[in-house]
Design a protein around this motif. Sequence first.
Motif, PDB file in Angstrom:
ATOM      1  N   CYS A   1      48.822  30.254  -3.465  1.00  0.00           N
ATOM      2  CA  CYS A   1      48.501  29.723  -2.138  1.00  0.00           C
ATOM      3  C   CYS A   1      48.445  30.853  -1.118  1.00  0.00           C
ATOM      4  CB  CYS A   1      49.533  28.682  -1.701  1.00  0.00           C
ATOM      5  SG  CYS A   1      49.448  27.164  -2.666  1.00  0.00           S
ATOM      6  N   GLN A   2      47.430  30.798  -0.274  1.00  0.00           N
ATOM      7  CA  GLN A   2      47.273  31.775   0.802  1.00  0.00           C
ATOM      8  C   GLN A   2      47.382  31.061   2.149  1.00  0.00           C
ATOM      9  OE1 GLN A   2      43.427  33.772   1.261  1.00  0.00           O
ATOM     10  NE2 GLN A   2      44.515  35.692   1.610  1.00  0.00           N
ATOM     11  N   ARG A   3      48.173  31.625   3.029  1.00  0.00           N
ATOM     12  CA  ARG A   3      48.439  31.026   4.331  1.00  0.00           C
ATOM     13  C   ARG A   3      47.181  31.062   5.203  1.00  0.00           C
ATOM     14  NH1 ARG A   3      53.000  30.640   7.954  1.00  0.00           N
ATOM     15  NH2 ARG A   3      52.413  31.025  10.126  1.00  0.00           N
ATOM     16  N   VAL A   4      46.889  29.932   5.845  1.00  0.00           N
ATOM     17  CA  VAL A   4      45.823  29.839   6.841  1.00  0.00           C
ATOM     18  C   VAL A   4      46.508  29.650   8.192  1.00  0.00           C
ATOM     19  CG1 VAL A   4      43.769  28.608   7.597  1.00  0.00           C
ATOM     20  CG2 VAL A   4      44.273  28.805   5.157  1.00  0.00           C
ATOM     21  N   GLU A   5      46.243  30.589   9.088  1.00  0.00           N
ATOM     22  CA  GLU A   5      47.012  30.664  10.336  1.00  0.00           C
ATOM     23  C   GLU A   5      46.101  30.483  11.543  1.00  0.00           C
ATOM     24  OE1 GLU A   5      48.973  34.448  12.065  1.00  0.00           O
ATOM     25  OE2 GLU A   5      50.458  33.602  10.674  1.00  0.00           O
ATOM     26  N   ALA A   6      46.620  29.799  12.572  1.00  0.00           N
ATOM     27  CA  ALA A   6      45.884  29.669  13.829  1.00  0.00           C
ATOM     28  C   ALA A   6      46.026  30.957  14.633  1.00  0.00           C
ATOM     29  CB  ALA A   6      46.412  28.481  14.628  1.00  0.00           C
TER      30      ALA A   6
ATOM     31  N   LEU B   1      37.284  27.963  11.065  1.00  0.00           N
ATOM     32  CA  LEU B   1      38.199  28.952  10.505  1.00  0.00           C
ATOM     33  C   LEU B   1      37.400  30.092   9.881  1.00  0.00           C
ATOM     34  CD1 LEU B   1      40.732  26.526   8.769  1.00  0.00           C
ATOM     35  CD2 LEU B   1      40.781  27.378  11.116  1.00  0.00           C
ATOM     36  N   ALA B   2      38.100  31.187   9.610  1.00  0.00           N
ATOM     37  CA  ALA B   2      37.462  32.381   9.056  1.00  0.00           C
ATOM     38  C   ALA B   2      38.137  32.760   7.742  1.00  0.00           C
ATOM     39  CB  ALA B   2      37.543  33.539  10.048  1.00  0.00           C
ATOM     40  N   GLU B   3      37.325  33.184   6.770  1.00  0.00           N
ATOM     41  CA  GLU B   3      37.823  33.676   5.489  1.00  0.00           C
ATOM     42  C   GLU B   3      37.704  35.201   5.445  1.00  0.00           C
ATOM     43  OE1 GLU B   3      36.968  30.422   2.085  1.00  0.00           O
ATOM     44  OE2 GLU B   3      35.190  31.410   2.859  1.00  0.00           O
ATOM     45  N   GLY B   4      38.628  35.830   4.719  1.00  0.00           N
ATOM     46  CA  GLY B   4      38.516  37.260   4.469  1.00  0.00           C
ATOM     47  C   GLY B   4      38.808  38.138   5.669  1.00  0.00           C
ATOM     48  N   VAL B   5      39.775  37.749   6.503  1.00  0.00           N
ATOM     49  CA  VAL B   5      40.167  38.591   7.641  1.00  0.00           C
ATOM     50  C   VAL B   5      41.071  39.704   7.103  1.00  0.00           C
ATOM     51  CG1 VAL B   5      41.274  38.640   9.903  1.00  0.00           C
ATOM     52  CG2 VAL B   5      40.046  36.586   9.157  1.00  0.00           C
ATOM     53  N   GLU B   6      40.613  40.953   7.210  1.00  0.00           N
ATOM     54  CA  GLU B   6      41.334  42.059   6.600  1.00  0.00           C
ATOM     55  C   GLU B   6      41.898  43.049   7.618  1.00  0.00           C
ATOM     56  OE1 GLU B   6      42.014  42.068   3.496  1.00  0.00           O
ATOM     57  OE2 GLU B   6      40.687  40.425   2.889  1.00  0.00           O
ATOM     58  N   THR B   7      41.428  43.045   8.845  1.00  0.00           N
ATOM     59  CA  THR B   7      41.891  44.037   9.830  1.00  0.00           C
ATOM     60  C   THR B   7      42.271  43.344  11.132  1.00  0.00           C
ATOM     61  OG1 THR B   7      39.689  44.460  10.747  1.00  0.00           O
ATOM     62  CG2 THR B   7      40.364  45.780   8.841  1.00  0.00           C
ATOM     63  N   PHE B   8      43.071  44.056  11.929  1.00  0.00           N
ATOM     64  CA  PHE B   8      43.480  43.546  13.234  1.00  0.00           C
ATOM     65  C   PHE B   8      42.274  43.417  14.165  1.00  0.00           C
ATOM     66  CE2 PHE B   8      44.572  44.641  17.633  1.00  0.00           C
ATOM     67  CZ  PHE B   8      45.377  43.553  17.956  1.00  0.00           C
TER      68      PHE B   8
ATOM     69  N   GLY C   1      47.970  37.225   5.256  1.00  0.00           N
ATOM     70  CA  GLY C   1      48.919  37.042   4.167  1.00  0.00           C
ATOM     71  C   GLY C   1      48.218  36.974   2.835  1.00  0.00           C
ATOM     72  N   GLU C   2      48.810  37.612   1.816  1.00  0.00           N
ATOM     73  CA  GLU C   2      48.246  37.596   0.475  1.00  0.00           C
ATOM     74  C   GLU C   2      48.634  36.304  -0.247  1.00  0.00           C
ATOM     75  OE1 GLU C   2      46.169  39.680  -0.713  1.00  0.00           O
ATOM     76  OE2 GLU C   2      46.269  41.197   0.871  1.00  0.00           O
ATOM     77  N   PRO C   3      47.852  35.899  -1.261  1.00  0.00           N
ATOM     78  CA  PRO C   3      48.205  34.685  -2.013  1.00  0.00           C
ATOM     79  C   PRO C   3      49.538  34.845  -2.754  1.00  0.00           C
ATOM     80  CG  PRO C   3      45.914  35.312  -2.395  1.00  0.00           C
ATOM     81  CD  PRO C   3      46.558  36.452  -1.668  1.00  0.00           C
ATOM     82  N   LEU C   4      50.333  33.783  -2.739  1.00  0.00           N
ATOM     83  CA  LEU C   4      51.631  33.765  -3.401  1.00  0.00           C
ATOM     84  C   LEU C   4      51.657  32.631  -4.414  1.00  0.00           C
ATOM     85  CD1 LEU C   4      53.964  34.287  -0.290  1.00  0.00           C
ATOM     86  CD2 LEU C   4      53.158  36.025  -1.913  1.00  0.00           C
ATOM     87  N   LEU C   5      52.401  32.837  -5.504  1.00  0.00           N
ATOM     88  CA  LEU C   5      52.500  31.825  -6.547  1.00  0.00           C
ATOM     89  C   LEU C   5      53.208  30.587  -6.022  1.00  0.00           C
ATOM     90  CD1 LEU C   5      52.109  31.030  -9.540  1.00  0.00           C
ATOM     91  CD2 LEU C   5      54.346  32.078  -9.996  1.00  0.00           C
ATOM     92  N   LEU C   6      52.624  29.420  -6.276  1.00  0.00           N
ATOM     93  CA  LEU C   6      53.217  28.149  -5.860  1.00  0.00           C
ATOM     94  C   LEU C   6      54.273  27.763  -6.887  1.00  0.00           C
ATOM     95  CD1 LEU C   6      53.030  25.787  -3.793  1.00  0.00           C
ATOM     96  CD2 LEU C   6      51.488  24.669  -5.414  1.00  0.00           C
ATOM     97  N   THR C   7      55.494  27.696  -6.441  1.00  0.00           N
ATOM     98  CA  THR C   7      56.605  27.386  -7.365  1.00  0.00           C
ATOM     99  C   THR C   7      57.081  25.966  -7.157  1.00  0.00           C
ATOM    100  OG1 THR C   7      58.167  28.287  -5.758  1.00  0.00           O
ATOM    101  CG2 THR C   7      57.332  29.775  -7.447  1.00  0.00           C
TER     102      THR C   7
END
Length: 634
Positions: free
Chosen positions: A414-419, A601-608, A628-634
């Motif tokens: 899961c990768q966080r989607v942030e406002a 929303l925007a995908e692939g935001v890599e820089t400030f 944020g990078e994707p993290l394993l869903l536990t």
Amino acid sequence: MQLTRLLTKQLTGFWFITLSAVAGGMMLSSLLAFNHFTQSFQQQRLINLQQSIFNQYYGKGDLHDAPWLSDMLAALQVKELQVFDGKQRIFYYLPEIAQETPTYKQHRKQRGNITIVIGMDDPSVWSLLDATEYTVLAICLLLVCALVMGGYYWFRRQLQGIEALAARSMLILKNDLIQAENFHDKARPRVANRAITQLLAKLQDASRERARFDTFIRSNTFLDPQTGVGNPMFFTSRLEALSLNQKMILPGVLFVLELEELDWLQQNHGEGVLVPLLSQLCEAINHLLSGLPNSIVARRSDNQIAMIVPQISLAEAENLAKKLIKICLAQNLPQVEEPDNFFHLGLAYFREGDNQQQLLEEVAMALRAAQLQGNSSWFMYDKGAIDEEFAKGSVRWRSILENALERQQIKVFCQRVEATDKQELHSEAFTRIMDQHGSLIRATLFMPMAQKCGLMPMIEKQAIQIVVAKLGRERRGKPVYSLNLSVDSLLNKSFIKWLTNFCMEHRPLTPQIIFEVSEDIVVKHKDELREPLAMIKAMGCKLCVDHVGLQVQDSEYLHDLGVNIIKLHRSVIRQVNQRPENQLFIRSLMGGVFRTDIKLLAEGVETFEEWQTLSILGVDGGQGGFIGEPLLLT
């Protein structure tokens, strides 16, 4: 809406009670007035009778000598008359009718020693009415009741029209403009209802015009006016979207088709021959690549057409090159010096981690090698060993995927989607599979093979079950997850039936689920997907369209399908702070969703810098390595 219905019910009830009270009050007042009139009239007759008796007695002394008295008593319906002088009764009158009905009221009057006692019927309303009058009174009462009830039902129908108008207005406030436009209830007042209908029609026309205008802006920004495919800016942007820090993030093939003597053709035959040739060629190439997901066609220069096809094997690339040359040779060329040496195709296979600039050099060398062969032909740059993971055969991939499904080795990240205000909107779920050696295989590798093997519905089914199980175990807050659905799953009737039953079983959790569908899929299969997507919405889930901007598409589907969220493709986001054309694209898209509930929303935001520019443009949120990078869903 419930408050409006409650108020109209209370108003109709109050109106009915008030009107009934007025009608009842008028009837009661009429009866009391009539009763008072009869009482007064009888009292006046009684006084006149008593006065006549006193005058007769004191004038002539004997009441028996007055023949008119009996006639007068009968006319006045006197039931009994007694005249006393002291205690001695000197006159008595009692007709036979009074003997049969002895119930009447006695009236006593005394003057001196003379006392007169007169018995007469009580002048009540009911005793004075006969059968005909009772019938007329009953008819009048029924008529009043009918008028009251008729007025009540008429008033209620009028207020129901107001309720219908309020319901239609509520649909407009909920941005359900299509249902509001097709609203067929008889709303009242009719003038207001017709005005709303007219305004909705004009709004619909304005929305279509705005969508056409937005498409026009994006087309002029990223499309070549002669061929209708992407322009050089579009090609550069999409190529950079497939790379990170000049390193390719996916395997695939870059094709560059060059048309020899195109300048000579334009000079000698003009635009009237050149433009149809390029249009027909690009249309045929688009048709050939339509079955390959995420493929890109663009005009790299005046005489070059570039194609990027990610996630295909070497054998598939060679087969595709042969088909492309065959399409080129099938074109109806005008008279040129060397018609058999007009088309040349160069190919360069790239792997994950390859340098972008080196890829362009390799495809240029492959193009020169094709030109040196003399005739219209193709040539692939020999890079040596191809990506070992991606080069596995279909049978090998099917075995790996089926084992992963059987052993439930589907892993969800899961990768966080942030406002823009740092608030978490939701988390997007990505799938990876574990092979027999315990290594995780990226979705970019196994998904194309899963689609070829027809296993995407089963993979996505397990991913949905994992995410919903996580939601069921969650005790802190109500997190929201988004999951991707492929066209194979959406067009699979058994999968849609399973998804419907699954959502009904977990109905309390459906508001926490978002299903994402690629824009290219939505546009190509809009009619077929209308019913499955409507089911997803009806179950309480939200609908997201991602990869927006990968191709230049008409955005009317946003309102037709009730989309809740759209996600810009990473090619639009990459270096957006340095690309005015991408910013113009985002602004035009934001204009199409202005004053709606659709989040951008925007995908692939890599820089400030990218994130800051998106915030200034008004994008609602985003995801990517910077957030944020994707993290394993536990």
